[in-house]
Scaffold this motif. Structure first.
Motif, PDB file in Angstrom:
ATOM      1  N   ASN A  45       0.219   4.922  -2.846  1.00 36.93           N
ATOM      2  CA  ASN A  45       1.596   5.412  -2.862  1.00 36.93           C
ATOM      3  C   ASN A  45       2.020   5.850  -4.265  1.00 36.93           C
ATOM      4  OD1 ASN A  45       2.018   5.060  -0.107  1.00 36.93           O
ATOM      5  ND2 ASN A  45       2.741   2.953  -0.349  1.00 36.93           N
ATOM      6  N   THR A  46       1.546   5.137  -5.283  1.00 38.44           N
ATOM      7  CA  THR A  46       1.867   5.515  -6.660  1.00 38.44           C
ATOM      8  C   THR A  46       1.290   6.885  -6.986  1.00 38.44           C
ATOM      9  OG1 THR A  46       1.940   3.212  -7.389  1.00 38.44           O
ATOM     10  CG2 THR A  46       1.577   4.882  -9.087  1.00 38.44           C
ATOM     11  N   ARG A  47       0.048   7.099  -6.615  1.00 33.98           N
ATOM     12  CA  ARG A  47      -0.610   8.383  -6.890  1.00 33.98           C
ATOM     13  C   ARG A  47      -0.029   9.509  -6.036  1.00 33.98           C
ATOM     14  NH1 ARG A  47      -3.110   4.280  -8.404  1.00 33.98           N
ATOM     15  NH2 ARG A  47      -4.669   4.314 -10.082  1.00 33.98           N
ATOM     16  N   LYS A  48       0.363   9.175  -4.825  1.00 32.81           N
ATOM     17  CA  LYS A  48       1.017  10.147  -3.950  1.00 32.81           C
ATOM     18  C   LYS A  48       2.347  10.602  -4.571  1.00 32.81           C
ATOM     19  CE  LYS A  48       3.057   8.519  -0.329  1.00 32.81           C
ATOM     20  NZ  LYS A  48       3.292   7.840   0.970  1.00 32.81           N
ATOM     21  N   SER A  49       3.087   9.663  -5.141  1.00 36.96           N
ATOM     22  CA  SER A  49       4.378   9.991  -5.758  1.00 36.96           C
ATOM     23  C   SER A  49       4.203  10.935  -6.942  1.00 36.96           C
ATOM     24  CB  SER A  49       5.080   8.708  -6.224  1.00 36.96           C
ATOM     25  OG  SER A  49       5.375   7.869  -5.125  1.00 36.96           O
ATOM     26  N   GLU A  52      -2.945  -4.302   0.937  1.00 33.06           N
ATOM     27  CA  GLU A  52      -1.613  -4.055   0.379  1.00 33.06           C
ATOM     28  C   GLU A  52      -1.671  -3.465  -1.023  1.00 33.06           C
ATOM     29  OE1 GLU A  52       2.622  -6.399  -0.523  1.00 33.06           O
ATOM     30  OE2 GLU A  52       0.947  -7.438   0.455  1.00 33.06           O
ATOM     31  N   ASP A  53      -2.534  -4.021  -1.889  1.00 35.93           N
ATOM     32  CA  ASP A  53      -2.633  -3.497  -3.254  1.00 35.93           C
ATOM     33  C   ASP A  53      -3.171  -2.074  -3.258  1.00 35.93           C
ATOM     34  OD1 ASP A  53      -1.641  -5.826  -4.313  1.00 35.93           O
ATOM     35  OD2 ASP A  53      -3.619  -6.692  -4.734  1.00 35.93           O
ATOM     36  N   SER A  54      -4.146  -1.809  -2.387  1.00 35.47           N
ATOM     37  CA  SER A  54      -4.705  -0.459  -2.309  1.00 35.47           C
ATOM     38  C   SER A  54      -3.657   0.535  -1.822  1.00 35.47           C
ATOM     39  CB  SER A  54      -5.911  -0.438  -1.367  1.00 35.47           C
ATOM     40  OG  SER A  54      -6.955  -1.245  -1.860  1.00 35.47           O
ATOM     41  N   LEU A  55      -2.847   0.122  -0.855  1.00 38.90           N
ATOM     42  CA  LEU A  55      -1.798   0.999  -0.347  1.00 38.90           C
ATOM     43  C   LEU A  55      -0.766   1.279  -1.428  1.00 38.90           C
ATOM     44  CD1 LEU A  55      -0.670   2.544   2.062  1.00 38.90           C
ATOM     45  CD2 LEU A  55       0.525   0.465   2.764  1.00 38.90           C
ATOM     46  N   ASN A  56      -0.433   0.268  -2.213  1.00 40.84           N
ATOM     47  CA  ASN A  56       0.501   0.482  -3.327  1.00 40.84           C
ATOM     48  C   ASN A  56      -0.072   1.465  -4.338  1.00 40.84           C
ATOM     49  OD1 ASN A  56       2.403  -1.283  -2.260  1.00 40.84           O
ATOM     50  ND2 ASN A  56       1.610  -3.057  -3.375  1.00 40.84           N
ATOM     51  N   GLY A  57      -1.379   1.334  -4.602  1.00 46.63           N
ATOM     52  CA  GLY A  57      -2.017   2.270  -5.522  1.00 46.63           C
ATOM     53  C   GLY A  57      -1.998   3.694  -4.972  1.00 46.63           C
TER      54      GLY A  57
END
Length: 819
Positions: free
Chosen positions: A685-689, A678-683
């Motif tokens: 998604n942040t970089r994708k944004s 979950e934390d990796s996916l959030n990271g």
């Protein structure tokens, strides 16, 4: 990510492999034909004879140029040293006695320590690569302000867009070379021991038989219209009285089902919805049926043309003019006298109906969540989504006769857009029966017009002039080379690769892929936003990627090649229209037969003669056809720095697609499932944004539009990761093999700088304003300008190589990094 350009779309959204580089701009019609290239002024045979007579002179000239470059380099070095000496001692060197008292004065300059000599590569490959880069550059531009202009300014200035194209660049140049090579091979009178290779040549010749097309006019399409039940807008007759979907009676459903199924089976035209066969995304060991939303006449992603009347009224008016002109030709051939005012009224109603379809189509930038688009249903459940279709009858009609028992009400299908089907059902129930039939018949006519005489090509060109800016039709041979490449892709690929592809190039590409994978793994290990377990899964997925390089081995064996086309027979006496119908039926049967077999993850399902590259998430496979493994992007004779900057970045791009916003949704086996912490996916998604925001702020020159950062995010992530991986792989190569000599004529540039020049050179080119607008609206690739400056502005390695000042345009303080 758009593929080789199909001539007839069968299962238009089939996800066999996502093309990763901008294809030719769509020619906006359902047949999907693309922009082709300007012919030479002399016949090809004459050019060949001239080339043969002058080959010796060319070799001598190349040798003379090479020697001249070396001589100029030496002279420049001497001049620079003399100038430096004069700057320090303007009146000549000091007398030795001045620096060593007691010795008699002398006039000679003192002996100085020599600077290390810059070694220059003088091989044929280095000269060729240097020439390509030098001729493209505008060295007066500041590389830290606009590297695209610095790397490509001269190329774009010296290569105006040909009148028969909407854009032109190094990528288009490579495509044109492949077409020219294919043309020579397809026009050969050689009789091959391979049946399929002979059929490829037959298909080309049938397409080139314009005399036959002029004799037939539109008679075969008019026969098709009659077989489909008639076209009210053309004939003036009433539609079938029981073809009234408002009443919801079973007879009306039966006639609509029959019309849509026949259009799909015999003409490859999907209307209101699309059907294709591909891997079950959550169980990629098997194939399944997908039911997707419909398409529009102006092409995939074109809904803005229909919905923004203020901005795109010119385009829609040109579209209406195209329909009217086509109807007039057909009416004249059929000897039908139609009231012009009544025809225009019906045409307007039909376009209004298509605008309503555009309103319910889900935009492409909202179709990037593959989990949302995976909805398993039974055929019986489809009746509740779009009840106007007798679904069981539809599938049994379009499937091969010996497969009808496969389909029952319990047969599973995947529906990608649930809400679209519901809205389509509502629209059909509210629309006039005559308008529905007019629209359906128009879609069939539109997709088959290219198989008729040149009158239809002329009116299509009038539309293209407005939609893309293309000023004139391309020579017919350019379209006809695409026919075998589309209908018999492996046969056309066999002709091409046997003549023009070196096995050694395949081995070099495979070695580069291995190096790029290692670089990707290192980048994953080094990032600080993924947990250790997710990193291991990502690296394992990269390591398991299937490589399809150059061509499939079976195309070198005539027996194995012919087995691929054993159910297809093309004869020299076939008309172009008949050829299309035969090929459509064969391709459709081949597609449905896959339902009885496991999903083949190793299938090389594009023509080796295609200039493009692909990634398939369901296969976890990367594909590099022979067509793209050629100059100016790649050559076994080029120095490694040029290959890594160009094709190396392409390889990295494809690897990174497995970890972009869509590819990251699939595991190492190609199954759609979440493998992220979950934390990796959030990271992630942040970089994708960050990428979405960065590219979304780019204004497209000469238009009022900005890049669609959401639509293009997958390609942008792949571009950024690909260049970084390629640069790292090249650095590792140098560490293991020592530094390479510099390029002749470019000795003042380090090889690190040459790497980025080679990358930018891949994207040199420009396009008409109309084509630029079309790209922004319909293409998931960013314009070439931003594929260069967008990537390089995020790379510290670039800023260091060119010593870019902090906060200069290509060295901003904020940089986006995903991989």
């Amino acid at each position: 990510m758009p593929p080789s350009v199909p001539i007839v779309i069968i299962g238009a959204n089939e996800k066999s492999s996502s093309p990763c580089f901008n294809g030719p701009p769509s020619d906006v019609v359902a047949d999907g034909g693309g922009v082709s290239y300007k012919a030479g002024k002399k016949p090809l045979q004459t050019l060949t004879r001239i080339a043969q007579r002058t080959s010796c002179l060319v070799r001598l000239l190349l040798l003379a140029i090479l020697l001249l470059l070396v001589l100029v380099s030496v002279l420049l070095a001497v001049i620079i040293r003399i100038d430096n000496s004069r700057e320090k001692y303007p009146f000549g060197g000091p007398a030795i006695s001045d620096v060593r008292p007691g010795l008699p004065p002398v006039t000679e300059n003192p002996i100085t320590t020599k600077k290390p000599e810059i070694k220059t590569c003088t091989s044929k490959g280095c000269v060729r690569a240097a020439t390509n880069l030098l001729n493209a550059m505008n060295q007066s531009a500041d590389p830290c302000s606009n590297f695209f202009e610095f790397a490509c300014g001269s190329w774009n200035h010296l290569h105006p867009i040909p009148d028969d194209m909407a854009s032109y660049g190094t990528f288009a140049f490579a495509r044109e070379q492949v077409r020219l090579q294919l043309r020579v091979l397809l026009e050969s009178n050689e009789i091959s021991p391979s049946k399929s290779i002979n059929m490829a040549r037959t298909a080309y010749r049938i397409c080139m038989n314009t005399h036959q097309l002029d004799q037939l006019h539109s008679s075969l399409l008019l026969t098709a219209v009659d077989e489909l039940g008639g076209w009210p807008m053309l004939s003036g007759k009433e539609a079938r009285s029981d073809f009234d979907l408002k009443e919801g009676n079973e007879k009306s459903h039966e006639f609509l089902t029959e019309l849509l199924a026949s259009s799909r089976k015999h003409y490859g035209t999907d209307i209101f919805f699309q059907i294709y066969v591909y891997a079950d995304a959550k169980n990629t060991s098997r194939n399944t049926i997908f039911v997707d939303q419909g398409s529009l006449s102006l092409g995939r992603g074109s809904k803005d043309y229909y919905l923004n009347e203020t901005m795109f009224s010119t385009q829609i008016n040109a579209y209406k003019k195209f329909i009217k002109a086509g109807m007039k030709i057909l009416a004249s051939d059929a000897k039908i006298t139609r009231d012009d005012e009544q025809m225009v009224t019906e045409l307007e109603e039909m376009v209004k109906f298509e605008i309503e379809i555009a309103k319910i189509i889900v935009p492409e930038d909202d179709r990037r969540n593959n989990t949302r688009m995976y909805n398993k249903k039974s055929i019986s459940e489809l009746y509740g989504l779009l009840p106007q279709i007798d679904w069981l009858k539809y599938f049994t009609t379009i499937a091969p006769e010996n497969m009808t028992d496969y389909f029952t009400n319990e047969t599973q299908v995947i529906v990608t857009e649930i809400e679209y089907l519901k809205h389509a059902a509502e629209l059909l129930s509210q629309s006039d029966a005559r308008t529905i039939r007019n629209y359906a018949l128009w879609r069939v006519a539109q997709s088959t017009m290219k198989f008729l005489d040149e009158r239809f090509e002329n009116i299509k060109q009038d539309l293209m002039r407005v939609i893309t800016g293309q000023q004139m039709r391309s020579p017919r041979w350019k379209e006809c080379t695409q026919v075998p490449a589309t209908f018999l892709p492996l046969a056309a690929g066999a002709i091409y690769t046997r003549e023009h592809f070196q096995l050694s190039d395949k081995y070099q590409a495979m070695e580069m892929i291995q190096n790029l994978r290692q670089s990707f793994g290192e980048l994953v290990h080094e990032n600080d936003w993924m947990d250790a377990t997710t990193k291991e899964v990502a690296i394992e997925k990269a390591g398991k990627m299937i490589n399809n390089i150059g061509y499939p081995e079976e195309i070198l064996n005539n027996t194995q090649l012919d087995e691929k086309y054993e159910r297809l027979t093309l004869a020299p006496q076939d008309t172009y229209f008949t050829l299309m119908k035969k090929a459509v039926l064969w391709m459709q049967e081949k597609e449905f037969f896959k339902l009885e077999k496991p999903f083949d993850k190793t299938e090389f399902d594009v023509s080796p003669a295609v200039v493009n590259a692909f990634y398939s998430p369901e296969k976890n496979a990367i594909t590099f056809p022979a067509g793209i493994l050629q100059p100016p992007f790649f050559s076994g004779e080029y120095p490694k720095v040029v290959n890594y900057g160009a094709i190396g970045a392409v390889i990295g791009h494809e690897i990174t697609h497995g970890f972009d916003d869509q590819g990251s949704q699939y595991d190492k086996d190609g199954n759609l499932q979440n493998w992220w912490n979950e934390d990796s996916l959030n990271g992630f998604n942040t970089r994708k944004s960050c990428i979405v925001e960065q590219y979304g702020n780019y204004a497209v020159p000469h238009t009022s539009l900005r890049v669609n950062g959401k639509l293009t995010q997958g390609e942008n992530i792949a571009d950024n990761g690909g260049v970084k991986e390629a640069f790292r792989a090249y650095q590792k190569y140098i560490k293991s093999n020592g530094p390479e000599d510099r390029l002749p004529g470019l000795q003042e540039y380090t090889n690190e700088q040459i790497f980025f020049l080679s990358y930018a050179h891949f994207w040199c080119g420009h396009k008409k304003d109309a084509a630029a607008i079309q790209q922004v609206l319909t293409d998931e690739h960013s314009p070439e300008l931003f594929r260069v400056i967008g990537v390089l502005s995020n790379l510290e390695e670039f800023s260091k190589a060119y010593d870019c000042p902090a906060n200069s345009p290509l060295n901003p303080s904020k940089k986006c990094r995903v991989w």
